[in-house]
Design a protein around this motif. Sequence first.
Motif, PDB file in Angstrom:
ATOM      1  N   HIS A  58       0.823  -1.263  -0.018  1.00  0.00           N
ATOM      2  CA  HIS A  58      -0.068   0.100  -0.020  1.00  0.00           C
ATOM      3  C   HIS A  58       0.806   1.078  -0.094  1.00  0.00           C
ATOM      4  O   HIS A  58       0.328   2.500  -0.478  1.00  0.00           O
ATOM      5  CB  HIS A  58      -1.020  -0.039   1.251  1.00  0.00           C
ATOM      6  CG  HIS A  58      -1.797  -1.144   1.311  1.00  0.00           C
ATOM      7  ND1 HIS A  58      -1.286  -2.510   1.413  1.00  0.00           N
ATOM      8  CD2 HIS A  58      -2.977  -1.541   1.329  1.00  0.00           C
ATOM      9  CE1 HIS A  58      -2.298  -3.540   1.593  1.00  0.00           C
ATOM     10  NE2 HIS A  58      -3.316  -2.589   1.471  1.00  0.00           N
ATOM     11  N   TYR A  60       3.065   2.290  -1.618  1.00  0.00           N
ATOM     12  CA  TYR A  60       3.709   2.658  -2.925  1.00  0.00           C
ATOM     13  C   TYR A  60       2.928   3.887  -3.584  1.00  0.00           C
ATOM     14  O   TYR A  60       3.272   4.675  -4.322  1.00  0.00           O
ATOM     15  CB  TYR A  60       3.833   1.534  -3.993  1.00  0.00           C
ATOM     16  CG  TYR A  60       2.521   1.428  -5.017  1.00  0.00           C
ATOM     17  CD1 TYR A  60       1.494   0.521  -4.447  1.00  0.00           C
ATOM     18  CD2 TYR A  60       2.544   1.912  -6.043  1.00  0.00           C
ATOM     19  CE1 TYR A  60       0.335   0.235  -5.245  1.00  0.00           C
ATOM     20  CE2 TYR A  60       1.288   1.889  -6.810  1.00  0.00           C
ATOM     21  CZ  TYR A  60       0.215   0.838  -6.539  1.00  0.00           C
ATOM     22  OH  TYR A  60      -0.670   0.917  -7.206  1.00  0.00           O
ATOM     23  N   PHE A  61       1.652   3.921  -3.079  1.00  0.00           N
ATOM     24  CA  PHE A  61       1.036   5.158  -3.258  1.00  0.00           C
ATOM     25  C   PHE A  61       0.409   5.940  -2.125  1.00  0.00           C
ATOM     26  O   PHE A  61       0.015   6.943  -2.045  1.00  0.00           O
ATOM     27  CB  PHE A  61       0.004   4.995  -4.423  1.00  0.00           C
ATOM     28  CG  PHE A  61      -1.363   4.076  -3.853  1.00  0.00           C
ATOM     29  CD1 PHE A  61      -1.201   2.912  -3.579  1.00  0.00           C
ATOM     30  CD2 PHE A  61      -2.504   4.673  -3.563  1.00  0.00           C
ATOM     31  CE1 PHE A  61      -2.290   1.964  -3.353  1.00  0.00           C
ATOM     32  CE2 PHE A  61      -3.770   3.998  -3.280  1.00  0.00           C
ATOM     33  CZ  PHE A  61      -3.427   2.692  -3.088  1.00  0.00           C
ATOM     34  N   MET A  86       3.016  -9.809  -1.063  1.00  0.00           N
ATOM     35  CA  MET A  86       2.886  -8.877  -2.088  1.00  0.00           C
ATOM     36  C   MET A  86       3.475  -7.377  -1.742  1.00  0.00           C
ATOM     37  O   MET A  86       2.915  -6.895  -0.740  1.00  0.00           O
ATOM     38  CB  MET A  86       1.510  -8.580  -2.675  1.00  0.00           C
ATOM     39  CG  MET A  86       1.441  -7.758  -3.983  1.00  0.00           C
ATOM     40  SD  MET A  86      -0.461  -7.443  -4.156  1.00  0.00           S
ATOM     41  CE  MET A  86      -0.317  -6.443  -5.751  1.00  0.00           C
ATOM     42  N   GLN A 141      -0.881  -2.943 -11.996  1.00  0.00           N
ATOM     43  CA  GLN A 141      -2.399  -2.238 -11.717  1.00  0.00           C
ATOM     44  C   GLN A 141      -2.858  -2.061 -13.257  1.00  0.00           C
ATOM     45  O   GLN A 141      -2.133  -1.348 -13.904  1.00  0.00           O
ATOM     46  CB  GLN A 141      -2.136  -0.816 -10.908  1.00  0.00           C
ATOM     47  CG  GLN A 141      -3.144  -0.638  -9.916  1.00  0.00           C
ATOM     48  CD  GLN A 141      -3.033  -1.377  -8.990  1.00  0.00           C
ATOM     49  OE1 GLN A 141      -2.097  -2.240  -8.736  1.00  0.00           O
ATOM     50  NE2 GLN A 141      -4.069  -1.292  -7.870  1.00  0.00           N
ATOM     51  N   LYS A 203      -5.928 -10.019  -9.978  1.00  0.00           N
ATOM     52  CA  LYS A 203      -6.395 -10.137  -8.472  1.00  0.00           C
ATOM     53  C   LYS A 203      -7.646  -9.120  -8.979  1.00  0.00           C
ATOM     54  O   LYS A 203      -7.690  -8.052  -9.649  1.00  0.00           O
ATOM     55  CB  LYS A 203      -5.413  -9.307  -8.009  1.00  0.00           C
ATOM     56  CG  LYS A 203      -5.596  -8.622  -6.473  1.00  0.00           C
ATOM     57  CD  LYS A 203      -4.697  -8.184  -5.814  1.00  0.00           C
ATOM     58  CE  LYS A 203      -5.119  -7.306  -4.554  1.00  0.00           C
ATOM     59  NZ  LYS A 203      -3.947  -6.957  -3.671  1.00  0.00           N
ATOM     60  N   TYR A 205     -11.878  -7.789  -6.948  1.00  0.00           N
ATOM     61  CA  TYR A 205     -12.503  -7.650  -5.932  1.00  0.00           C
ATOM     62  C   TYR A 205     -13.695  -8.611  -5.966  1.00  0.00           C
ATOM     63  O   TYR A 205     -14.153  -9.134  -6.713  1.00  0.00           O
ATOM     64  CB  TYR A 205     -13.312  -6.298  -5.534  1.00  0.00           C
ATOM     65  CG  TYR A 205     -12.076  -5.246  -5.364  1.00  0.00           C
ATOM     66  CD1 TYR A 205     -11.646  -5.254  -3.948  1.00  0.00           C
ATOM     67  CD2 TYR A 205     -11.320  -4.525  -6.194  1.00  0.00           C
ATOM     68  CE1 TYR A 205     -10.666  -4.335  -3.694  1.00  0.00           C
ATOM     69  CE2 TYR A 205     -10.271  -3.613  -6.140  1.00  0.00           C
ATOM     70  CZ  TYR A 205     -10.114  -3.509  -4.755  1.00  0.00           C
ATOM     71  OH  TYR A 205      -9.073  -2.697  -4.593  1.00  0.00           O
ATOM     72  N   GLY A 226      -8.710  -7.918  -0.738  1.00  0.00           N
ATOM     73  CA  GLY A 226      -9.356  -7.807   0.341  1.00  0.00           C
ATOM     74  C   GLY A 226     -10.127  -6.547   0.562  1.00  0.00           C
ATOM     75  O   GLY A 226     -11.389  -6.509   1.102  1.00  0.00           O
ATOM     76  N   GLY A 227      -9.626  -5.510   0.228  1.00  0.00           N
ATOM     77  CA  GLY A 227     -10.459  -4.143   0.421  1.00  0.00           C
ATOM     78  C   GLY A 227     -10.320  -3.646   1.850  1.00  0.00           C
ATOM     79  O   GLY A 227      -9.630  -4.210   2.525  1.00  0.00           O
ATOM     80  N   ASP A 251      -5.704 -12.593  -1.941  1.00  0.00           N
ATOM     81  CA  ASP A 251      -4.326 -11.266  -1.693  1.00  0.00           C
ATOM     82  C   ASP A 251      -5.068 -10.392  -0.599  1.00  0.00           C
ATOM     83  O   ASP A 251      -5.557  -9.405  -1.196  1.00  0.00           O
ATOM     84  CB  ASP A 251      -3.921 -10.816  -3.040  1.00  0.00           C
ATOM     85  CG  ASP A 251      -2.713 -10.144  -2.877  1.00  0.00           C
ATOM     86  OD1 ASP A 251      -2.199 -10.085  -1.749  1.00  0.00           O
ATOM     87  OD2 ASP A 251      -2.363  -9.416  -3.971  1.00  0.00           O
ATOM     88  N   GLY A 253      -4.792  -7.691   2.602  1.00  0.00           N
ATOM     89  CA  GLY A 253      -4.093  -6.641   3.353  1.00  0.00           C
ATOM     90  C   GLY A 253      -4.562  -6.205   4.551  1.00  0.00           C
ATOM     91  O   GLY A 253      -4.341  -6.745   5.590  1.00  0.00           O
ATOM     92  N   ARG A 254      -5.294  -5.262   4.525  1.00  0.00           N
ATOM     93  CA  ARG A 254      -5.757  -4.463   5.453  1.00  0.00           C
ATOM     94  C   ARG A 254      -6.667  -5.371   6.530  1.00  0.00           C
ATOM     95  O   ARG A 254      -6.718  -5.300   7.673  1.00  0.00           O
ATOM     96  CB  ARG A 254      -6.476  -3.317   5.203  1.00  0.00           C
ATOM     97  CG  ARG A 254      -5.919  -2.060   4.638  1.00  0.00           C
ATOM     98  CD  ARG A 254      -6.683  -1.087   3.729  1.00  0.00           C
ATOM     99  NE  ARG A 254      -6.966  -1.571   2.430  1.00  0.00           N
ATOM    100  CZ  ARG A 254      -7.947  -1.047   1.699  1.00  0.00           C
ATOM    101  NH1 ARG A 254      -8.260  -0.038   2.101  1.00  0.00           N
ATOM    102  NH2 ARG A 254      -7.914  -1.491   0.497  1.00  0.00           N
TER     103      ARG A 254
HETATM  104  C1  R5P Z   1      -3.681  -1.835  -4.054  1.00  0.00           C
HETATM  105  O1  R5P Z   1      -4.003  -1.723  -5.266  1.00  0.00           O
HETATM  106  C2  R5P Z   1      -2.660  -2.834  -3.708  1.00  0.00           C
HETATM  107  O2  R5P Z   1      -2.477  -3.969  -4.707  1.00  0.00           O
HETATM  108  C3  R5P Z   1      -3.079  -3.587  -2.582  1.00  0.00           C
HETATM  109  O3  R5P Z   1      -1.969  -4.386  -2.299  1.00  0.00           O
HETATM  110  C4  R5P Z   1      -4.151  -4.176  -2.362  1.00  0.00           C
HETATM  111  O4  R5P Z   1      -5.242  -4.111  -3.362  1.00  0.00           O
HETATM  112  C5  R5P Z   1      -4.571  -4.354  -1.118  1.00  0.00           C
HETATM  113  O5  R5P Z   1      -4.854  -5.313  -0.490  1.00  0.00           O
HETATM  114  P1  R5P Z   1      -6.343  -4.928   0.591  1.00  0.00           P
HETATM  115  O6  R5P Z   1      -7.108  -3.954  -0.282  1.00  0.00           O
HETATM  116  O7  R5P Z   1      -6.762  -6.152   1.048  1.00  0.00           O
HETATM  117  O8  R5P Z   1      -5.808  -4.028   1.734  1.00  0.00           O
END
Ligand code: R5P
Length: 294
Positions: A58, A60-61, A86, A141, A203, A205, A226-227, A251, A253-254
């Motif tokens: 995350h 990276y932006f 990732m 992306q 990947k 949603y 995940g989102g 995949d 994250g949050r």
């Molecule tokens: C976002 O564009 C990145 O690829 C994130 O690594 C990914 O979407 C984040 O994972 P999450 O939405 O589960 O936090």
Amino acid sequence: MADLDQVKKEKDFFTNIPMETPGFFLRGAGSFDWGMKNRLARIFSPSSGRTVMLAIDHGYFQGPTSGLERIDLTIVPLVPQADALMLTRGILRSTIPPSANKAIVIRASGGPSILKELSNEEIAVDIEDAIRMNVSAMAVQVYVGSEFETKTIRNMTKLVDAGLRYGMPVLAVTAVGKEMVRDAKYFRLACRICAELGAQFVKTYYVAEDFDTVTASCPVPIVMAGGKKLPELDALTMAYKAVQEGAAGVDMGRNIFQSDAPSAMMTAVTKVVHENMEPKHALELYKELKNKKR
Ligand code: R5P
């Protein structure tokens, strides 16, 4: 000098057993070369055909977002529990121990921060550097329908061309612009475009309605993103439904690193993905592990 005397005579030819030529366990990957398949088999478990990727790219932006302020302290202890990580090359080199021996999916696109138009990305990693880091895939992306749609698709196809030269899979991440509706119709379009143009996995949603049509119409494996952070039961239910409806894993994250008990959540998600554990049992497991830690 080579030993030529008393060499043990060859005899185990098993002439009555034909040599098997097994197929490959991942959707759409049968025609890839050995190196590409080997890398994919580091990300996806050959026994379940699925993966639990931990997304921590995350920054990276977004910069140091909640849960990722100190990756050395909060994420490194979780690494052994993931099938794949990732992340960006900056975090990989600065913070992840090379002894971790995990499949790495390297964030290979970037450019704009949250302050700018997000779809205006460029390729951010050379294939040579990806190989130098011994990664298992490059992630890019793809903004279908956004202002810089064509540019992001071109980023992907350039990485696919480079990846095919070296046996490096590309993960296309379907990124949804603000003006896009997150429904099955949109994700069918976005995922299919990524697969048609060469991504080895995608990947995307989860959507409550017709997610199975998204996975069915994509000829390569789909991993669920995940989102935003949800209550644990909702996140586990989403992961469960996604794999039951055809996703080859998650995949996330949050929903892991922003959980009150990230390690317990990793275990619960892993059970859901690899062992089809039902969400209510996975939640019980999560709570049990969380309480044990206290
Ligand atoms: C976002 O564009 C990145 O690829 C994130 O690594 C990914 O979407 C984040 O994972 P999450 O939405 O589960 O936090």
